[in-house]
Motif scaffolding. Structure first.
Motif, PDB file in Angstrom:
ATOM      1  N   MET A   1     -11.537   0.874  -7.634  1.00 48.07           N
ATOM      2  CA  MET A   1     -10.524   0.078  -6.934  1.00 48.07           C
ATOM      3  C   MET A   1      -9.129   0.453  -7.449  1.00 48.07           C
ATOM      4  SD  MET A   1     -10.176  -2.249  -4.583  1.00 48.07           S
ATOM      5  CE  MET A   1      -8.985  -3.443  -3.976  1.00 48.07           C
ATOM      6  N   ALA A   2      -8.221   0.748  -6.551  1.00 52.43           N
ATOM      7  CA  ALA A   2      -6.861   1.113  -6.939  1.00 52.43           C
ATOM      8  C   ALA A   2      -6.161  -0.086  -7.571  1.00 52.43           C
ATOM      9  CB  ALA A   2      -6.091   1.606  -5.728  1.00 52.43           C
ATOM     10  N   SER A   3      -5.097   0.197  -8.326  1.00 50.49           N
ATOM     11  CA  SER A   3      -4.368  -0.862  -9.003  1.00 50.49           C
ATOM     12  C   SER A   3      -3.510  -1.640  -8.010  1.00 50.49           C
ATOM     13  CB  SER A   3      -3.484  -0.269 -10.101  1.00 50.49           C
ATOM     14  OG  SER A   3      -2.440   0.500  -9.522  1.00 50.49           O
ATOM     15  N   ALA A   4      -3.073  -2.821  -8.441  1.00 52.71           N
ATOM     16  CA  ALA A   4      -2.233  -3.663  -7.593  1.00 52.71           C
ATOM     17  C   ALA A   4      -0.913  -2.972  -7.266  1.00 52.71           C
ATOM     18  CB  ALA A   4      -1.983  -5.000  -8.297  1.00 52.71           C
ATOM     19  N   ASN A   5      -0.383  -2.203  -8.225  1.00 54.85           N
ATOM     20  CA  ASN A   5       0.879  -1.503  -7.983  1.00 54.85           C
ATOM     21  C   ASN A   5       0.743  -0.438  -6.896  1.00 54.85           C
ATOM     22  OD1 ASN A   5       2.537  -2.892  -9.819  1.00 54.85           O
ATOM     23  ND2 ASN A   5       1.797  -1.665 -11.535  1.00 54.85           N
ATOM     24  N   THR A   6      -0.436   0.147  -6.793  1.00 55.60           N
ATOM     25  CA  THR A   6      -0.681   1.127  -5.733  1.00 55.60           C
ATOM     26  C   THR A   6      -0.615   0.460  -4.372  1.00 55.60           C
ATOM     27  OG1 THR A   6      -2.107   2.439  -7.200  1.00 55.60           O
ATOM     28  CG2 THR A   6      -2.317   2.824  -4.818  1.00 55.60           C
ATOM     29  N   PHE A   7      -1.223  -0.724  -4.286  1.00 54.26           N
ATOM     30  CA  PHE A   7      -1.196  -1.459  -3.016  1.00 54.26           C
ATOM     31  C   PHE A   7       0.211  -1.977  -2.710  1.00 54.26           C
ATOM     32  CE2 PHE A   7      -5.793  -2.239  -4.144  1.00 54.26           C
ATOM     33  CZ  PHE A   7      -6.276  -1.337  -3.214  1.00 54.26           C
ATOM     34  N   LEU A   8       0.958  -2.308  -3.756  1.00 55.47           N
ATOM     35  CA  LEU A   8       2.339  -2.750  -3.553  1.00 55.47           C
ATOM     36  C   LEU A   8       3.176  -1.612  -2.965  1.00 55.47           C
ATOM     37  CD1 LEU A   8       4.679  -4.704  -3.780  1.00 55.47           C
ATOM     38  CD2 LEU A   8       4.878  -4.142  -6.209  1.00 55.47           C
ATOM     39  N   PHE A   9       2.942  -0.400  -3.452  1.00 56.32           N
ATOM     40  CA  PHE A   9       3.662   0.765  -2.922  1.00 56.32           C
ATOM     41  C   PHE A   9       3.325   0.983  -1.450  1.00 56.32           C
ATOM     42  CE2 PHE A   9       3.806   5.298  -1.889  1.00 56.32           C
ATOM     43  CZ  PHE A   9       5.130   5.586  -2.170  1.00 56.32           C
ATOM     44  N   SER A  10       2.036   0.883  -1.109  1.00 55.67           N
ATOM     45  CA  SER A  10       1.628   1.079   0.295  1.00 55.67           C
ATOM     46  C   SER A  10       2.169  -0.042   1.179  1.00 55.67           C
ATOM     47  CB  SER A  10       0.110   1.162   0.406  1.00 55.67           C
ATOM     48  OG  SER A  10      -0.514  -0.036  -0.025  1.00 55.67           O
TER      49      SER A  10
END
Length: 336
Positions: A1-10
């Motif tokens: 599972m990707a990190s929360a910061n990765t999803f924030l960037f997307s």
């Protein structure tokens, strides 16, 4: 599972695709980042409604160094950022249950705008720039435009040389708040100083940057920033010594209040201000309530009637209750 910061960037990229303003993108991302840093979540699937409610409680309980709490507007935008973020995660099938679905923003209370400038105070601020200098002429044009059109500071800084129609006395706002376009009339004083700036000052500032198309630029030919414009307006307000803080937004409130006080149609004011909701414009009716009372007293036909004091004074009579009344002609009862 990707990190929360990765999803924030997307999520930020998603907002850009939706053509949200850079200010909105940055505000949302900073509020979401603050939530992640405060709670320590790295897996967005671990966020529950209870965790969000606990975080909301910290927002309501927060106090600054001088003891002031967050305003309802600040809390609203922080919560709204999280709601949009988890809506995106749900739509992207990253989370299957949206923990923020039933989270509600605080009820907005639209207060009456404060520190409205009266005409004399506004004129005192307008008179501050030194018209013997090129910068002074530019700044006077900026102040006149704020007062004449009520545009937002970011809208002014985004104007191009093609947006000002001096002949038609109209100013085009391209992609204002909410990415909406509108056209606003300009007054004669704003046109006068804007023409002076465009013909005599701007060509001098753009000697080394002829390709620049922004309307308002600094002395080096670069677009004038929102920060520098805001600082200049505050400095001129302080120099005017009127005892009130002066910002571009206060000029915006002053513009709308002046129109409403002088009888402008509220829907026309809404269009000039670029408000999506008429209720937002309606707050200026409250600022004009004293003038409305005066207008009623001076204009209503019944108030204009000149009557004698004795005629106007109501006559109050003592009346005997109906059950206690007795007719003088009523016969006495017979004695047996």
């Amino acid at each position: 599972m990707a990190s929360a910061n990765t999803f924030l960037f997307s999520f930020k990229e998603h907002l850009k695709v939706l053509h949200r303003s850079s200010a909105t993108v940055e505000a949302y991302s900073s509020h979401i980042q603050a939530f992640l840093d405060t709670t320590g979540f790295d897996d967005v699937r671990a966020v529950t409604r209870k965790k969000l409610e606990d975080y909301m409680a910290t927002l309501y309980g927060y106090r600054t160094k001088d003891g002031k709490p967050y305003t309802a507007a600040t809390i609203s935008v922080k919560i709204r950022s999280l709601k949009r973020f988890f809506e995106y995660l749900e739509e992207s099938n990253i989370v299957f249950i949206n923990p923020a679905e039933f989270i509600r923003e605080p009820k907005k209370v639209r207060g009456i705008p404060k520190n409205i400038l009266n005409p004399a105070e506004a004129r005192a601020v307008l008179d501050q720039p030194n018209l013997g200098t090129l910068r002074g002429i530019r700044d006077r044009a900026i102040l006149e435009l704020f007062y004449s059109t009520g545009i937002r500071i970011e809208e002014l800084c985004s104007l191009s040389v093609y947006d000002a129609d001096l002949q038609g006395a109209m100013l085009r706002i391209t992609k204002g708040k909410g990415k909406k376009d509108r056209v606003v009339p300009m007054g004669k004083h704003a046109i006068r100083f804007l023409r002076e700036y465009i013909t005599k000052v701007r060509p001098h500032f753009t000697k080394k940057n002829r390709a620049e198309r922004r309307l308002f630029i600094d002395t080096s030919g670069k677009p004038l920033s929102k920060q520098m414009t805001g600082i200049s307006v505050r400095q001129y307000g302080k120099a005017a010594n009127i005892g009130k803080p002066v910002t571009a937004h206060i000029f915006r409130h002053t513009f709308a209040t002046g129109l409403v006080k002088n009888g402008a149609d509220i829907t026309a004011v809404q269009k000039m201000m670029g408000h999506a909701d008429l209720r937002t414009t309606g707050i200026y009716l409250r600022t004009a309530c004293v003038d409305l009372k005066k207008a009623h007293k001076e204009s209503h036909p019944r108030e204009k009637e000149q009557e004698e004091q004795s005629i106007c004074k109501p006559v109050m009579e003592r009346r005997t209750p109906h059950h206690a009344r007795k007719s003088k002609s009523e016969p006495k009862p017979l004695e047996h």
